[in-house]
Each structure stands twice: as C-alpha cells, then as structure tokens.
Write an enzyme that holds these catalytic residues in place. Structure first.
Site, PDB file in Angstrom:
ATOM      1  N   ASN A 291       0.863  -1.177   0.000  1.00 16.21           N
ATOM      2  CA  ASN A 291       0.000   0.000   0.000  1.00 16.21           C
ATOM      3  C   ASN A 291       0.903   1.233   0.000  1.00 16.21           C
ATOM      4  O   ASN A 291       1.525   1.532   1.012  1.00 16.21           O
ATOM      5  CB  ASN A 291      -0.888  -0.040   1.259  1.00 16.21           C
ATOM      6  CG  ASN A 291      -1.701   1.225   1.437  1.00 16.21           C
ATOM      7  OD1 ASN A 291      -1.820   2.033   0.521  1.00 16.21           O
ATOM      8  ND2 ASN A 291      -2.252   1.421   2.629  1.00 16.21           N
ATOM      9  N   TRP A 292       0.938   1.910  -1.127  1.00 17.37           N
ATOM     10  CA  TRP A 292       1.841   3.067  -1.247  1.00 17.37           C
ATOM     11  C   TRP A 292       1.217   4.345  -0.713  1.00 17.37           C
ATOM     12  O   TRP A 292       1.814   5.410  -0.794  1.00 17.37           O
ATOM     13  CB  TRP A 292       2.266   3.243  -2.714  1.00 17.37           C
ATOM     14  CG  TRP A 292       3.183   2.163  -3.191  1.00 17.37           C
ATOM     15  CD1 TRP A 292       3.804   1.211  -2.412  1.00 17.37           C
ATOM     16  CD2 TRP A 292       3.603   1.901  -4.539  1.00 17.37           C
ATOM     17  NE1 TRP A 292       4.578   0.389  -3.202  1.00 17.37           N
ATOM     18  CE2 TRP A 292       4.473   0.791  -4.515  1.00 17.37           C
ATOM     19  CE3 TRP A 292       3.327   2.500  -5.767  1.00 17.37           C
ATOM     20  CZ2 TRP A 292       5.060   0.265  -5.663  1.00 17.37           C
ATOM     21  CZ3 TRP A 292       3.914   1.985  -6.913  1.00 17.37           C
ATOM     22  CH2 TRP A 292       4.776   0.885  -6.858  1.00 17.37           C
TER      23      TRP A 292
ATOM     24  N   GLU B  97      -6.766   4.240   7.869  1.00 19.82           N
ATOM     25  CA  GLU B  97      -6.677   5.685   7.609  1.00 19.82           C
ATOM     26  C   GLU B  97      -7.985   6.195   7.012  1.00 19.82           C
ATOM     27  O   GLU B  97      -8.392   7.332   7.263  1.00 19.82           O
ATOM     28  CB  GLU B  97      -5.469   5.973   6.700  1.00 19.82           C
ATOM     29  CG  GLU B  97      -4.168   5.848   7.484  1.00 19.82           C
ATOM     30  CD  GLU B  97      -2.983   5.337   6.680  1.00 19.82           C
ATOM     31  OE1 GLU B  97      -2.991   5.435   5.447  1.00 19.82           O
ATOM     32  OE2 GLU B  97      -2.031   4.820   7.311  1.00 19.82           O
TER      33      GLU B  97
ATOM     34  N   SER C 227       3.419  -2.650  10.149  1.00 21.18           N
ATOM     35  CA  SER C 227       4.889  -2.635  10.280  1.00 21.18           C
ATOM     36  C   SER C 227       5.531  -3.966   9.916  1.00 21.18           C
ATOM     37  O   SER C 227       6.484  -4.396  10.575  1.00 21.18           O
ATOM     38  CB  SER C 227       5.288  -2.191  11.695  1.00 21.18           C
ATOM     39  OG  SER C 227       4.762  -0.907  11.965  1.00 21.18           O
TER      40      SER C 227
ATOM     41  N   GLU D 265      -5.451  -5.430  10.434  1.00 21.59           N
ATOM     42  CA  GLU D 265      -4.421  -4.416  10.648  1.00 21.59           C
ATOM     43  C   GLU D 265      -4.694  -3.696  11.970  1.00 21.59           C
ATOM     44  O   GLU D 265      -5.524  -2.764  12.018  1.00 21.59           O
ATOM     45  CB  GLU D 265      -4.436  -3.402   9.512  1.00 21.59           C
ATOM     46  CG  GLU D 265      -4.131  -3.990   8.157  1.00 21.59           C
ATOM     47  CD  GLU D 265      -3.511  -2.956   7.230  1.00 21.59           C
ATOM     48  OE1 GLU D 265      -2.435  -3.229   6.710  1.00 21.59           O
ATOM     49  OE2 GLU D 265      -4.098  -1.881   7.062  1.00 21.59           O
TER      50      GLU D 265
ATOM     51  N   GLY E  37       2.240   1.940  10.585  1.00 19.21           N
ATOM     52  CA  GLY E  37       3.140   3.089  10.423  1.00 19.21           C
ATOM     53  C   GLY E  37       3.827   3.511  11.702  1.00 19.21           C
ATOM     54  O   GLY E  37       4.423   4.577  11.770  1.00 19.21           O
TER      55      GLY E  37
ATOM     56  N   GLY F 202       2.754  -1.326   4.306  1.00 12.44           N
ATOM     57  CA  GLY F 202       2.795   0.098   3.971  1.00 12.44           C
ATOM     58  C   GLY F 202       4.227   0.542   3.749  1.00 12.44           C
ATOM     59  O   GLY F 202       4.799   0.345   2.680  1.00 12.44           O
ATOM     60  N   GLY F 203       4.843   1.087   4.788  1.00 10.49           N
ATOM     61  CA  GLY F 203       6.180   1.695   4.690  1.00 10.49           C
ATOM     62  C   GLY F 203       7.195   0.836   3.950  1.00 10.49           C
ATOM     63  O   GLY F 203       7.879   1.326   3.037  1.00 10.49           O
TER      64      GLY F 203
ATOM     65  N   HIS G 144      -9.468   0.690   4.971  1.00  6.85           N
ATOM     66  CA  HIS G 144      -8.159   0.862   5.619  1.00  6.85           C
ATOM     67  C   HIS G 144      -8.331   1.775   6.835  1.00  6.85           C
ATOM     68  O   HIS G 144      -9.167   2.680   6.830  1.00  6.85           O
ATOM     69  CB  HIS G 144      -7.179   1.475   4.614  1.00  6.85           C
ATOM     70  CG  HIS G 144      -5.774   1.518   5.128  1.00  6.85           C
ATOM     71  ND1 HIS G 144      -5.321   2.515   5.955  1.00  6.85           N
ATOM     72  CD2 HIS G 144      -4.733   0.659   4.953  1.00  6.85           C
ATOM     73  CE1 HIS G 144      -4.051   2.277   6.264  1.00  6.85           C
ATOM     74  NE2 HIS G 144      -3.675   1.148   5.665  1.00  6.85           N
TER      75      HIS G 144
HETATM   76  C1  PEP Z   1      -0.742  -0.106   5.890  1.00  4.48           C
HETATM   77  O1  PEP Z   1      -0.726   1.039   5.525  1.00  4.48           O
HETATM   78  O2  PEP Z   1      -1.676  -0.855   5.523  1.00  4.48           O
HETATM   79  C2  PEP Z   1       0.333  -0.609   6.740  1.00  4.48           C
HETATM   80  C3  PEP Z   1       0.244  -1.806   7.232  1.00  4.48           C
HETATM   81  O3  PEP Z   1       1.391   0.247   6.962  1.00  4.48           O
HETATM   82  P1  PEP Z   1       2.800  -0.125   7.663  1.00  4.48           P
HETATM   83  O4  PEP Z   1       3.294  -1.392   7.044  1.00  4.48           O
HETATM   84  O5  PEP Z   1       3.682   1.062   7.359  1.00  4.48           O
HETATM   85  O6  PEP Z   1       2.525  -0.281   9.128  1.00  4.48           O
END
Ligand code: PEP
Length: 255
Positions: free
Chosen positions: A10-11, A98, A214, A168, A174, A235-236, A96
């Site tokens: 997920n960018w 966010e 993460s 998640e 993040g 994500g990251g 998600h």
């Molecule tokens: C995400 O945005 O779905 C996510 C899991 O981010 P991260 O891996 O950065 O925690």
C-alpha cells in the site's frame, strides 16, 4: 487447506504516475521468481494505469486504495469501481484504518463499497483492526466482530470467494510496532471463527486473511508462518525495493 501467500504493498499518498511506474519496473526486473507469492501493488489512483501497463504480463497485480460505493453520480472528487477496473486494476483496499479514522468512514459505508467492488469486478481487500485503547480495554474481538458483521453484511458465500480480509491493528500501522506472531495469530483465528459463524466453515477455511502493521523482511517469517496468516498488507516497507522484495522472498520461503 493450503492457501498461497499474498503480499500487497500500500503506497498510500506516495508516488505519482512516473515514479510509481519506475518502482514497478524495478520490482518486475528484480523479481524473477515470486515463489508462488501473489504480489499486488496499490499505488494512488493516478498511477494505477502506468503501474498496470508496467507490470502487465508479469505475475505482479495492481490494486487501488479506495473507491466510492455508487455506480456513478454527483460525488465530486470520488472514483468508481468501474473506472478503477478500466485501468486493468484487479484489487481494491477497502476500510483501511486511515480511511476509517482519518476520513471517518463507517462500517456501513465500507459495506456498500465492498458490494460495489464485487459488482465492478474488483477483489476487495477488506481491512479490520482495533485501536490501542480498544485493545487495552480488551475490546479487540468485539470491535472486529462488528467490523466483520457490518462490513460483510449481505454478501453471499459465493461473494466471499472473492473477498480478502486484512487484519491491521491500528496501533501497529506506520508506528514501527508490530503485533507479535502470537497476538496476530490469535486475532486471525478469531476472524476465521467469526467468518464461520457469519457464513460457514468452508468459507472460513478458504478466505485469505492478511496481516498488516509494520511488516518488514525481519518479521515476515515469524508472522506468516502461522497457518491462519496468509500474507501481508505492507505500507512503509513496500515503498523501498529492497525491503518489499525481502518480504516477498521471505514469504515465498515458507513451506
Ligand atoms: C498499511 O498502511 O496498511 C500498513 C500496514 O502500513 P505499515 O506497514 O507502514 O505499518
């Protein structure tokens, strides 16, 4: 039942059409063997087409990060599932954290989006997860049960064949904090049980359940070795070639 692993990146709001395509090209060049792992890149809307054109013909697939629930209409600034599908994109992340917590999306909205995504020919990656205060109040299961019950409302058993669920924990997104393999496995097991109650045991067994929060190459094996964790939503670490490829390689090494 053996489910192959899925690794989705997920960018978020990073990479325009050109930069996203360049990243996708580097990944394609470097990922000579996915070892049976399904890889999905989820760029911002504007980069869906360039990324699709770049990975077309390879094993890498493309996903969007959101969509509207209506077929079309006066919804300024929104995007339909059909428009996303027209770019060649096959997946869409829905619900998600966010979207839920920064943009105020409700379980009911997300449910409408899940229905529309299926009607549009997209595979939803439907996200659930608890906030830290909910975990501390021992409400994790209660929160996730409601997100599943409302988010999947009205879906048939056949619909569920094309739904991927991502757990998640909001506190791990993040933040650098990761759920331990035991914490993640416990919730995944709970989710499978909840799907069994909402649908049946066949659906519970065959639904892909991803973990997100993460994920990095170093914790991939610990998390994804569990029989109830079928992959990762990243994500990251998906925005750097080395770490994203590292996660795919680690996932592919799991028997
Ligand atoms: C995400 O945005 O779905 C996510 C899991 O981010 P991260 O891996 O950065 O925690």
């Amino acid at each position: 039942m053996k489910r192959n692993k899925i690794v989705a990146g997920n960018w978020k709001m990073h990479f325009g059409p050109k930069e996203a395509a360049e990243f996708a090209q580097s990944l394609r060049n470097n990922l000579l063997d996915t070892h049976g792992v399904s890889v999905i890149l989820c760029p911002p809307f504007l980069a869906l087409k360039t990324v699709f054109d770049t990975v077309n013909g390879s094993e890498i697939k493309v996903g969007a990060q959101n969509m509207h629930w209506a077929e079309a209409g006066a919804f300024t600034g929104e995007i339909t599932g059909a428009m996303i599908r027209e770019t060649g994109t096959e997946y869409v992340i829905l619900g998600h954290s966010e979207r839920r917590h920064v943009f105020g999306e409700s379980d009911e909205w997300i449910n409408k989006k899940v229905h529309r995504s299926l009607k549009s020919g997209l595979i939803p990656i439907f996200c659930v997860g608890e906030k830290i205060e909910e975990r501390e109040a021992e409400k994790t299961e209660q929160v996730i049960a409601k997100q599943l019950r409302v988010g999947l409302k009205g879906l048939s058993e056949a619909d569920m064949e094309t739904v991927i669920i991502a757990y998640e924990p909001v506190w791990a997104i993040g933040t650098g904090l990761t759920a331990s393999p035991e914490q993640a496995a416990a919730v995944h097991q709970f989710i499978r049980g909840a799907i069994k109650t909402l649908f049946n045991s066949d659906v519970a067994e065959s639904t892909w359940l991803l973990y997100g929060g993460s994920v990095k190459p170093e914790n991939t094996i610990g998390l994804l070795s569990n029989k109830d964790i079928d992959g990762a939503l990243v994500g990251g670490a998906s925005m750097q070639l080395e770490s994203f490829k590292g996660i795919i390689d680690e996932a592919g090494a799991i028997e």
